[in-house]
Design an enzyme around this catalytic site. Structure first.
Site, mmCIF file in Angstrom:
data_model
loop_
_atom_site.group_PDB
_atom_site.id
_atom_site.type_symbol
_atom_site.label_atom_id
_atom_site.label_comp_id
_atom_site.label_asym_id
_atom_site.label_seq_id
_atom_site.Cartn_x
_atom_site.Cartn_y
_atom_site.Cartn_z
ATOM 1 N N ASP A 107 75.399 70.741 69.762
ATOM 2 C CA ASP A 107 75.972 72.029 70.135
ATOM 3 C C ASP A 107 75.220 72.532 71.361
ATOM 4 O O ASP A 107 74.050 72.193 71.569
ATOM 5 C CB ASP A 107 75.865 73.043 68.990
ATOM 6 N N ALA A 127 78.931 71.487 66.781
ATOM 7 C CA ALA A 127 78.678 71.400 65.342
ATOM 8 C C ALA A 127 78.341 72.718 64.659
ATOM 9 O O ALA A 127 78.624 72.881 63.466
ATOM 10 C CB ALA A 127 77.538 70.410 65.090
ATOM 11 N N ALA A 128 77.687 73.643 65.352
ATOM 12 C CA ALA A 128 77.206 74.857 64.685
ATOM 13 C C ALA A 128 78.381 75.701 64.189
ATOM 14 O O ALA A 128 79.436 75.721 64.826
ATOM 15 C CB ALA A 128 76.351 75.661 65.664
ATOM 16 N N PRO A 129 78.226 76.360 63.036
ATOM 17 C CA PRO A 129 77.007 76.551 62.234
ATOM 18 C C PRO A 129 76.710 75.471 61.209
ATOM 19 O O PRO A 129 75.738 75.580 60.482
ATOM 20 C CB PRO A 129 77.282 77.884 61.534
ATOM 21 N N GLY A 130 77.554 74.415 61.123
ATOM 22 C CA GLY A 130 77.133 73.262 60.347
ATOM 23 C C GLY A 130 77.917 72.889 59.113
ATOM 24 O O GLY A 130 77.522 71.974 58.393
ATOM 25 N N CYS A 134 90.516 75.949 65.378
ATOM 26 C CA CYS A 134 90.887 77.035 64.463
ATOM 27 C C CYS A 134 91.811 78.000 65.198
ATOM 28 O O CYS A 134 91.546 79.194 65.300
ATOM 29 C CB CYS A 134 89.649 77.750 63.922
ATOM 30 N N ASP A 153 85.379 69.652 66.938
ATOM 31 C CA ASP A 153 85.884 70.989 66.605
ATOM 32 C C ASP A 153 85.765 71.806 67.890
ATOM 33 O O ASP A 153 84.747 72.450 68.143
ATOM 34 C CB ASP A 153 85.053 71.590 65.473
ATOM 35 N N ASP A 159 75.622 69.743 76.281
ATOM 36 C CA ASP A 159 76.996 70.024 76.689
ATOM 37 C C ASP A 159 77.897 68.903 76.183
ATOM 38 O O ASP A 159 77.754 67.747 76.606
ATOM 39 C CB ASP A 159 77.057 70.120 78.211
ATOM 40 N N LYS A 206 80.825 71.343 58.820
ATOM 41 C CA LYS A 206 81.310 69.968 58.931
ATOM 42 C C LYS A 206 80.156 68.979 58.956
ATOM 43 O O LYS A 206 80.262 67.876 58.405
ATOM 44 C CB LYS A 206 82.184 69.835 60.175
#
Length: 433
Positions: free
Chosen positions: A267, A247-250, A362, A309, A293, A252
């Site tokens: 994360d 999730a980081a940096p947040g 990405c 992601d 994890d 989404k």
């Protein structure tokens, strides 16, 4: 005896060379901050030198092949970094001035015990480069990408699109923000242009992000328009449980909270999670934040929706991080594909029947995008493709392929606005049993 004062501009050259040297050794590029160089003008110039050297890396490689008959001297400290910065200035930044490129380069390596014996070579190479600067400035843009990468991308996306990739590489990335609410007053105060949905773009900015209007009010967060696509595609009931994996940096996570879901953000990186928590506090969101994890994470109850992601080569971010073009190998990408498959398999286990799973990377590498989606449908039971319809992404319809997946490219114009977007792949799935 009073020590001679260092020449003006030498300090920023030394700092820039040290940062570039770290990137050349494989580190991730991060722009210099106030702690690195206190003077804002020096910092801006140093960052400009570094980013130009990184964006023009392939063309500078060609120059070095011509200028250094015996190749790069071994064990030569900052020699290569200083030389690349100086070539970037001489050839691509003529407004800074040729004299400072030569003089400060020689002075910089005189301060390096591992390189000072090469001061004569530095001077000779740069004088030769100065005499050929007009010719070097016309080096072919195809050199901007590694040859194997360029060939693969041309095969996947076409020669014309990849030609625009190189334009995007040189231009860099504008600043995109996601608004909590589409408010014309906020857009006007930011001097922004609306792209698609809540995504807006600042073509130029004259201050740090945290000094922009409405930052402290939590009215927006930094997020490339392509990165803002995946969370918009989750299909779950209002208030449903949604897991943001990796999730980081947040960005989404914030989108999912804004949509009214009960969000869990996971994360494995504690430092990045602290940044996520700070972002959520500024924005006024309260997801459940967990460190763990993603390949092994287990939950007492399945989730109604999951955004994965996945860690990837990040080649789609080359407008901001040009170094990724030269730091990724086929073996590196293959290793990441194995991780992506492992994360995908666990995400399916964590999803409730009828639940919505959005997979994204990405990356511009088909192995990490389309191929992983194909593998999942063939190898994992209990899921089916849930194609994305053009009506779900107004202003971004051109990113959707014939299979109902998103393939965003740096050559595209989101909402018809110039400036490109990150390379991104997004596919959506449904748990059937």
């Amino acid at each position: 005896m009073t020590k001679a004062k260092d020449p003006a501009g030498l300090s920023l050259r030394l700092v820039a060379a040290k940062r570039l040297q770290a990137v050349l050794k494989g580190e991730h590029f991060a722009p210099l901050q106030a702690g690195d160089l206190a003077d804002g003008r020096d910092r801006a110039l140093a960052n400009r030198l570094i980013t130009t050297a990184l964006r023009r890396h392939g063309q500078i490689n060609a120059m070095l092949g011509e200028l250094l008959e015996k190749g790069m001297p071994p064990r030569s400290g900052t020699f290569e970094a200083v030389l690349r910065l100086s070539l970037a200035q001489l050839v691509f930044l003529p407004d800074i001035g040729a004299h400072s490129a030569l003089f400060l380069a020689v002075e910089a390596i005189k301060r390096d015990s591992k390189a000072r014996h090469l001061s004569g070579l530095m001077n000779a190479v740069l004088r030769r480069a100065q005499g050929n600067s007009a010719r070097f400035a016309l080096l072919d843009d195809t050199l901007l990408l590694p040859e194997t990468t360029r060939q693969k991308w041309e095969s996947a996306y076409g020669t014309e699109a990849v030609g625009r990739f190189t334009d995007a590489l040189i231009d860099g990335a504008p600043l995109d923000l996601t608004l909590r609410e589409v408010d014309p007053d906020v857009i006007e105060a930011l001097g922004a242009t609306q792209l698609a949905g809540p995504s807006v773009r600042l073509e130029t900015r004259d201050r740090p992000v945290d000094a922009l209007p409405f930052f402290e009010d939590g009215r927006w967060w930094v997020q490339d328009v392509a990165s803002a696509i995946p969370a918009r595609l989750i299909k779950a009931q209002a208030g449903g449980s949604v897991l943001d994996l990796c999730a980081a940096p947040g960005g989404k996570t914030a989108q999912l909270c804004q949509s009214g879901y009960s969000v869990t953000a996971l994360d494995s990186d504690a430092t990045r999670l602290e940044r996520l928590k700070a972002n959520m506090e500024r924005l006024g969101f309260s997801p459940l934040v967990l460190e763990g994890d993603a390949a092994k994470f287990a939950a007492p109850e399945p989730f109604d929706g999951i955004v994965l992601d996945a860690p990837c080569s990040a080649t789609g971010t080359f407008r901001r991080h040009p170094e990724v073009l030269w730091q990724r190998s086929a073996a590196d990408i293959a290793g990441r594909v194995q991780l992506q498959r492992s994360l995908f398999a666990n995400a399916v286990r964590l999803l409730s029947p009828g639940g919505s799973l959005v997979y994204c990377v990405c990356s511009l590498e088909p192995e990490e995008g389309e191929a992983v989606a194909e593998w999942a449908l063939a190898a994992l039971s209990g899921i089916e493709a849930d194609p994305i319809a053009p009506g779900e992404l107004p202003g971004l319809e051109m990113t959707i392929n014939a299979r109902g997946e998103v393939r965003a490219l740096p050559s595209m114009a989101p909402g018809g606005v110039a400036g490109g977007m990150d390379g991104f792949f997004v596919a959506r799935f449904r748990r059937t049993s």
